[in-house]
Design a protein around this motif. Structure first.
Motif, PDB file in Angstrom:
ATOM      1  N   GLY A   1      35.973  79.571 -58.287  1.00 36.70           N
ATOM      2  CA  GLY A   1      36.065  80.989 -58.618  1.00 36.70           C
ATOM      3  C   GLY A   1      34.800  81.780 -58.358  1.00 36.70           C
ATOM      4  N   SER A   2      33.677  81.066 -58.145  1.00 37.08           N
ATOM      5  CA  SER A   2      32.412  81.768 -57.928  1.00 37.08           C
ATOM      6  C   SER A   2      32.434  82.610 -56.662  1.00 37.08           C
ATOM      7  CB  SER A   2      31.249  80.770 -57.848  1.00 37.08           C
ATOM      8  OG  SER A   2      31.075  80.077 -59.053  1.00 37.08           O
ATOM      9  N   ALA A   3      33.027  82.085 -55.597  1.00 37.79           N
ATOM     10  CA  ALA A   3      33.063  82.825 -54.334  1.00 37.79           C
ATOM     11  C   ALA A   3      33.823  84.134 -54.498  1.00 37.79           C
ATOM     12  CB  ALA A   3      33.689  81.965 -53.235  1.00 37.79           C
ATOM     13  N   ASP A   4      34.878  84.110 -55.318  1.00 39.27           N
ATOM     14  CA  ASP A   4      35.625  85.348 -55.570  1.00 39.27           C
ATOM     15  C   ASP A   4      34.754  86.368 -56.287  1.00 39.27           C
ATOM     16  OD1 ASP A   4      37.979  84.442 -54.393  1.00 39.27           O
ATOM     17  OD2 ASP A   4      38.685  83.526 -56.251  1.00 39.27           O
ATOM     18  N   SER A   5      34.014  85.922 -57.297  1.00 44.00           N
ATOM     19  CA  SER A   5      33.186  86.851 -58.066  1.00 44.00           C
ATOM     20  C   SER A   5      32.055  87.420 -57.215  1.00 44.00           C
ATOM     21  CB  SER A   5      32.621  86.156 -59.307  1.00 44.00           C
ATOM     22  OG  SER A   5      31.746  85.096 -58.950  1.00 44.00           O
ATOM     23  N   LEU A   6      31.600  86.658 -56.214  1.00 41.89           N
ATOM     24  CA  LEU A   6      30.553  87.123 -55.308  1.00 41.89           C
ATOM     25  C   LEU A   6      31.124  87.871 -54.115  1.00 41.89           C
ATOM     26  CD1 LEU A   6      28.329  83.894 -55.260  1.00 41.89           C
ATOM     27  CD2 LEU A   6      27.827  86.025 -56.463  1.00 41.89           C
ATOM     28  N   GLU A   7      32.451  87.956 -54.051  1.00 40.87           N
ATOM     29  CA  GLU A   7      33.165  88.621 -52.949  1.00 40.87           C
ATOM     30  C   GLU A   7      32.841  87.965 -51.608  1.00 40.87           C
ATOM     31  OE1 GLU A   7      32.321  92.809 -53.218  1.00 40.87           O
ATOM     32  OE2 GLU A   7      33.528  93.046 -55.024  1.00 40.87           O
ATOM     33  N   ILE A   8      32.861  86.623 -51.613  1.00 36.25           N
ATOM     34  CA  ILE A   8      32.660  85.849 -50.389  1.00 36.25           C
ATOM     35  C   ILE A   8      34.030  85.391 -49.900  1.00 36.25           C
ATOM     36  CG2 ILE A   8      31.612  83.784 -49.386  1.00 36.25           C
ATOM     37  CD1 ILE A   8      29.467  83.987 -51.597  1.00 36.25           C
ATOM     38  N   PRO A   9      34.480  85.848 -48.738  1.00 35.13           N
ATOM     39  CA  PRO A   9      35.832  85.564 -48.274  1.00 35.13           C
ATOM     40  C   PRO A   9      35.911  84.314 -47.397  1.00 35.13           C
ATOM     41  CG  PRO A   9      34.834  87.126 -46.791  1.00 35.13           C
ATOM     42  CD  PRO A   9      33.779  86.791 -47.841  1.00 35.13           C
ATOM     43  N   SER A  10      37.124  83.901 -47.103  1.00 34.15           N
ATOM     44  CA  SER A  10      37.342  82.898 -46.054  1.00 34.15           C
ATOM     45  C   SER A  10      37.018  83.534 -44.703  1.00 34.15           C
ATOM     46  CB  SER A  10      38.792  82.419 -46.075  1.00 34.15           C
ATOM     47  OG  SER A  10      39.111  81.807 -47.314  1.00 34.15           O
ATOM     48  N   GLY A  11      36.907  82.701 -43.667  1.00 32.38           N
ATOM     49  CA  GLY A  11      36.605  83.232 -42.337  1.00 32.38           C
ATOM     50  C   GLY A  11      36.383  82.105 -41.357  1.00 32.38           C
TER      51      GLY A  11
END
Length: 379
Positions: free
Chosen positions: A51-61
């Protein structure tokens, strides 16, 4: 500053009994915990839990090296993964354990390989919303092989414990750590020093408002003030007598071997704020230090106009007589772009996907000066 009676908290800080731990500091100084500027230091690294990536607004790519080779990034339920794809086949995947960077410019990621902390192939640029090849990595191939050494962690975290290994078994760049020992971010005691004695005194003497057993920044000499910040903001060009983790307010960089002050060159803008400021007359004559402009605990988001007011507070009589009349209207609102222009780092650039082109890494210089090329409109 709001000071209230401290809650009784038993510290189990891995750095030792002299340290109280940030949770203890927050129990009395919670107002400082919510400062946006202060949190930029706290966010200089962090653990990437689900969930950390979501809170940091880091997307897939994804990042394409060529038609056969690319790295895919997947933000899964259990964490953020980088996956090496060769001809579409998954050859290797690693889960990000730690991120580095406050998000102002870039995020770098690391994964655990045994007890080594290794850098991920890709960085993420939040402003551009781009996944890019990590600086210094091969341009044609996926690379999972760069260790994160202690020197990096000493400026992007507050502590990590090394795993004791037999001498000669590993090279210096293959340092091993105790997983779970990382204190991510720059916490209170990295800048203020060990606080257990201070906490214990004020627990026993809650009526005493004068800070006990803490070094006050304003009481330090000019050079030691800038050394306090410079231990991390001097770049990689100096070696310390002991770990930077052990550096405390009042310590000096001048006594450490192979450290040198500004010698007349123009240091790269990446990570070398101290030598750049030392080259400035504001430092040499005006005795400016880092906190002359940066309010580390301030709750106000700074902008060019607010920084310019700090300049004007010392330069009220500056006339700018050579400046064209039409340009003088900007003086009160923006000293910074002319006297601390944004420059391109020669040390770091970000390779773009499906290209050999590198996106320049541009940062504001801390060498405060008169830049003739900017005045002439040639920036």
């Amino acid at each position: 500053m709001l000071i209230v009676q401290c809650t009784q908290i038993e510290s189990k800080d891995i750095r030792g009994a002299a340290y109280a731990g940030s949770e203890t500091c927050v129990s009395c100084h919670g107002d400082l915990q919510h400062s946006d500027v202060h949190n930029a230091h706290l966010r200089s690294s962090g653990l990437l839990n689900p969930g950390s990536a979501d809170s940091l607004e880091i997307p897939s790519g994804e990042f394409i090296f060529n038609e056969k080779t690319k790295v895919k990034v997947e933000n899964r339920a259990d964490g953020l993964y980088q996956i090496a794809l060769i001809n579409g086949e998954n050859k290797k995947e690693e889960k990000s354990a730690v991120y580095f960077g406050s998000g102002a410019h870039a995020y770098t990621f690391a994964f655990w390989y045994g007890n080594q902390l290794m850098q991920m192939p890709l960085n993420y640029l939040p402003a551009e919303k781009l996944w890019v090849n990590s600086p210094g990595f091969p341009e044609e191939q996926i690379y999972f092989g760069r260790p994160i050494i202690t020197k990096c962690l000493e400026c992007h975290s507050s502590y990590i414990k090394k795993d004791p290994i037999k001498a000669g078994t590993f090279k210096a760049q293959e340092e091993q750590y105790i997983q779970g020992s990382l204190i991510a971010g720059i916490d209170c005691e990295r800048c203020h020093g060990p606080a257990a004695e201070h906490v214990n005194f004020h627990k026993e003497n809650p009526e005493e408002k004068k800070a006990y057993a803490m070094v006050k920044y304003e009481t330090l000499s000019h050079s030691r003030k800038i050394d306090m910040c410079g231990v991390c903001h001097s770049g990689m060009g100096h070696q310390t007598l002991k770990s930077n983790f052990a550096f405390k307010p009042g310590d000096t960089l001048q006594a450490l071997p192979q450290y040198r002050t500004y010698q007349g060159e123009d240091p790269d803008v990446h990570g070398k704020q101290k030598p750049l400021l030392e080259a400035s007359k504001c430092y040499q004559i005006g005795k400016a230090d880092c906190l002359s402009c940066h309010d580390i605990h301030g709750k106000k988001t700074m902008n060019l106009s607010l920084y310019s007011q700090k300049c004007i507070s010392c330069h009220q009589d500056t006339k700018h007589e050579t400046l064209p009349e039409k340009d003088r209207a900007v003086l009160a609102a923006n000293c910074i772009d002319c006297h601390m222009p944004v420059k391109t780092s020669q040390d770091i650039g970000f390779q773009l996907s499906n290209s050999k082109e590198k996106l320049p890494y541009r940062l504001r210089t801390h060498r405060i000066a008169i830049y003739q090329d900017v005045i002439a409109g040639k920036q």
